[in-house]
Every structure is written in structure tokens, then in C-alpha cells.
Design an enzyme around this catalytic site. Structure first.
Site, PDB file in Angstrom:
ATOM      1  N   ASP A  46       0.834  -1.459  -0.037  1.00  0.00           N
ATOM      2  CA  ASP A  46       0.279   0.044  -0.046  1.00  0.00           C
ATOM      3  C   ASP A  46       0.806   1.320   0.006  1.00  0.00           C
ATOM      4  O   ASP A  46       0.391   2.223  -0.043  1.00  0.00           O
ATOM      5  CB  ASP A  46      -0.889  -0.089   1.080  1.00  0.00           C
ATOM      6  CG  ASP A  46      -0.319  -0.286   2.526  1.00  0.00           C
ATOM      7  OD1 ASP A  46       1.073  -0.310   2.550  1.00  0.00           O
ATOM      8  OD2 ASP A  46      -1.186  -0.181   3.388  1.00  0.00           O
ATOM      9  N   SER A  47       2.018   1.054   0.038  1.00  0.00           N
ATOM     10  CA  SER A  47       3.138   2.177   0.030  1.00  0.00           C
ATOM     11  C   SER A  47       3.141   2.848  -1.601  1.00  0.00           C
ATOM     12  O   SER A  47       3.514   3.761  -1.843  1.00  0.00           O
ATOM     13  CB  SER A  47       4.606   1.966   0.086  1.00  0.00           C
ATOM     14  OG  SER A  47       4.754   0.386  -0.517  1.00  0.00           O
ATOM     15  N   ASP A  85      -0.734  -6.217  -0.211  1.00  0.00           N
ATOM     16  CA  ASP A  85      -1.079  -5.628   0.915  1.00  0.00           C
ATOM     17  C   ASP A  85      -2.790  -5.280   0.987  1.00  0.00           C
ATOM     18  O   ASP A  85      -3.478  -4.822   0.032  1.00  0.00           O
ATOM     19  CB  ASP A  85      -0.646  -4.072   1.213  1.00  0.00           C
ATOM     20  CG  ASP A  85       0.802  -4.117   2.094  1.00  0.00           C
ATOM     21  OD1 ASP A  85       0.699  -5.048   2.976  1.00  0.00           O
ATOM     22  OD2 ASP A  85       1.531  -3.337   1.935  1.00  0.00           O
ATOM     23  N   LYS A 115      -1.295  -9.542   3.037  1.00  0.00           N
ATOM     24  CA  LYS A 115      -0.563  -9.173   4.169  1.00  0.00           C
ATOM     25  C   LYS A 115      -1.264  -7.918   4.790  1.00  0.00           C
ATOM     26  O   LYS A 115      -1.959  -7.026   4.333  1.00  0.00           O
ATOM     27  CB  LYS A 115       0.937  -8.363   3.870  1.00  0.00           C
ATOM     28  CG  LYS A 115       1.726  -7.700   5.166  1.00  0.00           C
ATOM     29  CD  LYS A 115       2.972  -7.329   4.757  1.00  0.00           C
ATOM     30  CE  LYS A 115       2.883  -6.059   4.106  1.00  0.00           C
ATOM     31  NZ  LYS A 115       2.422  -4.983   5.148  1.00  0.00           N
ATOM     32  N   GLU A 117      -1.559  -5.560   8.776  1.00  0.00           N
ATOM     33  CA  GLU A 117      -0.972  -5.191  10.159  1.00  0.00           C
ATOM     34  C   GLU A 117      -1.576  -5.329  11.311  1.00  0.00           C
ATOM     35  O   GLU A 117      -2.809  -5.204  11.392  1.00  0.00           O
ATOM     36  CB  GLU A 117      -0.634  -3.514   9.933  1.00  0.00           C
ATOM     37  CG  GLU A 117       0.004  -3.095   8.547  1.00  0.00           C
ATOM     38  CD  GLU A 117       0.285  -1.708   8.394  1.00  0.00           C
ATOM     39  OE1 GLU A 117       0.538  -1.095   7.372  1.00  0.00           O
ATOM     40  OE2 GLU A 117      -0.323  -0.862   9.290  1.00  0.00           O
ATOM     41  N   GLU A 184       8.945  -4.264  11.268  1.00  0.00           N
ATOM     42  CA  GLU A 184       9.231  -2.857  10.868  1.00  0.00           C
ATOM     43  C   GLU A 184       9.508  -1.889  11.952  1.00  0.00           C
ATOM     44  O   GLU A 184       9.032  -1.967  12.866  1.00  0.00           O
ATOM     45  CB  GLU A 184       8.281  -2.320  10.090  1.00  0.00           C
ATOM     46  CG  GLU A 184       8.587  -0.921   9.601  1.00  0.00           C
ATOM     47  CD  GLU A 184       7.704  -0.419   8.479  1.00  0.00           C
ATOM     48  OE1 GLU A 184       7.829   0.764   7.941  1.00  0.00           O
ATOM     49  OE2 GLU A 184       6.568  -1.119   8.088  1.00  0.00           O
TER      50      GLU A 184
END
Length: 267
Positions: A46-47, A85, A115, A117, A184
Site C-alpha cells: 500500500d506504499s 497488502d 499482508k 498489519e 518494521e
């Protein structure tokens, strides 16, 4: 013919002591180059919202954008394991929404895994998605979708209490069925401890050299990011002046009548 990597290959790399290489990717052309170099995993992050769309952070990124970028990467037919993501609000609302969106990234976009978080707070979500036979990669520590709660992009786990919480998060993510976890922005000694205690691979980004693998944003290693570059980034080449030289040459040739030539024209 080289076979496409699976989560079993990634798990075996940890047991064999082979470092796992991961880069972000958002488009067809870059995916083809990356895969030709033999990258182990491609993360459609999502970056993309920051490096491709110019958002200040990843929070505005939508499912539609993630599906678009993942489809573009998959058209390169990569042999790397492709992980997509899950963007903000695609899995936090309820389990049904999380299952639907994870399924869309597999069915519509073509990813091999997703993925998300979080640690203890997303255990039920990971379990629900894994129960659909969708592989999940976890992500703990500095989680960009939580930047407002964290007060910005800050290293996590420096205090003993925070470190124990992150260790519990890592164990919980593994127990929930994740096949790997991103660490991270955490101290290297904590990352080393987590890596040693987990049976699943740890993928570090700003977590030191002891992780089972490393991930970076492709724009960062190529020198294409205009915004702040964190300490953990290594820039391997600066493409900006090379690109600018080509663009300036094109402009000059068009303005001066040197391009196109007869050789670039049809008869």
C-alpha cells in the site's frame, strides 16, 4: 522452466538458513525486471499510495487501487511469490469484510497471499482469512496504518514493556496461522530474539540483519523518492539524474528539430 515460488518454498528458506529477498512493486515493467533478477518475493504494498500516487501516507489507499496494482504486477507472470497488502479499512471493520477483501486480492487480482498489519488485535482476522485457504503475512512493530496512534513513524519496542508486547504479537501472529511476519522499525536485538523464537520467517525493514529476510521499497533503493528517506534505507543507485538527462535530451531534440528523423518516420 523455473517454477513459481510458494509459501512452502519461503518456509524452507528459513529452515535452510537462506536469506529471503523481498521488494515492493506496483507495475508490470518493474515486476518483469525484478523477477528476471530472481527476487524471492514481490510485495505489492500500500506504499504505492505514497510513491506512485503522492499521498502523504498509506491511509487513503483503497481496495480498488490495490487490485489495480496487483493485477499489473501479475501480468508479468512473476515466478516470485506475490503478496498484496490489505489497505486501511479493508480488514478492520469485521471478519466478513476482511474475508471478502482478502478473497478479492486472490481471485480478482491474482496474488498468492495477503499482508495485514497488527498483532494480538488481528488474531481473529488472520485465523478467518487462513481458514479460507488464503495465506497471510503478518506485520508488526512500526505499522504505517497506525501512524496517528503511534504519533508518527517512530521506532517501536525500545522499552522492555513494548518489547514484550511485540514478542507476544509475533507469537500470536504465528499461532494464528501466518506464514511469515514483517518486523518494521524495531531494535535489532529484539528482531533477533523474535526471529530465533518463531518458526515462520521474519522479514525485516529497519529491524537489523538477523531477520530471515529483508524488504525495501523499490523507489527507495533506486533513488526515486523525493520525500524523506528513513535511516534503514540503502540507495543502490540514483536514477533521478539519469532520467532527467534523457528527458532533457528529448526536449532539446524535439525543440531543435533533431527528433524525429526520417528513420523514425513512416513512408
Amino acid at each position: 522452466m523455473k517454477k513459481t515460488k510458494t509459501i512452502l518454498d519461503i518456509l524452507k528458506m528459513k529452515s535452510d538458513g537462506e536469506k529471503i529477498t523481498v521488494l515492493t512493486c506496483y507495475d508490470y515493467a518493474t515486476a518483469g525486471i525484478m523477477d528476471g533478477c530472481g527476487i524471492d518475493m514481490i510485495l505489492v504494498g500500500d506504499s504505492a499510495g505514497v510513491v506512485c500516487a503522492g499521498y502523504d501516507n498509506t491511509l487513503p489507499v483503497t481496495m480498488e487501487e490495490m487490485i489495480y496494482h496487483t493485477k499489473a504486477v501479475m501480468r508479468a507472470n512473476p515466478k516470485a511469490l506475490v503478496v498484496s497488502d490489505m489497505p486501511f479499512l479493508s480488514y478492520q471493520i469485521d471478519l466478513a469484510t476482511a474475508r471478502l477483501n482478502a478473497g478479492r486480492l486472490i481471485k480478482e487480482a491474482g496474488a498468492a497471499a495477503v499482508k495485514l498489519e497488527g498483532g494480538l488485535n488481528v488474531v481473529a482476522t488472520i485465523e478467518a482469512i487462513v481458514a479460507m485457504d488464503v495465506p497471510v503475512m503478518g506485520h508488526i512493530g512500526l505499522t504505517p496504518q497506525s501512524l496517528h496512534r503511534m504519533g508518527g513513524y517512530r521506532v517501536q519496542g525500545r522499552k522492555d514493556e513494548q518489547a514484550e508486547k511485540l514478542l507476544a504479537d509475533a507469537r500470536a501472529v504465528e499461532a494464528a496461522g501466518a506464514f511469515a511476519v514483517v518486523l518494521e522499525g524495531i531494535p535489532m536485538r529484539l528482531a533477533e530474539r523474535i526471529t530465533r523464537e518463531l518458526t515462520i520467517p521474519t522479514i525485516g525493514i529497519g529491524a537489523g540483519p538477523s531477520c530471515d529476510g529483508q524488504v525495501l521499497v523499490i523507489h527507495d533503493i533506486l533513488g526515486l523518492c523525493e520525500k524523506y528517506s528513513p535511516k534503514f534505507v540503502k540507495q543502490y543507485v540514483d536514477l533521478k539524474p539519469i532520467m532527467a538527462e534523457a528527458i532533457n535530451s528529448y526536449i532539446a531534440e524535439v525543440k531543435g528539430g533533431a527528433f524525429p528523423t526520417e528513420g523514425h518516420s513512416f513512408h
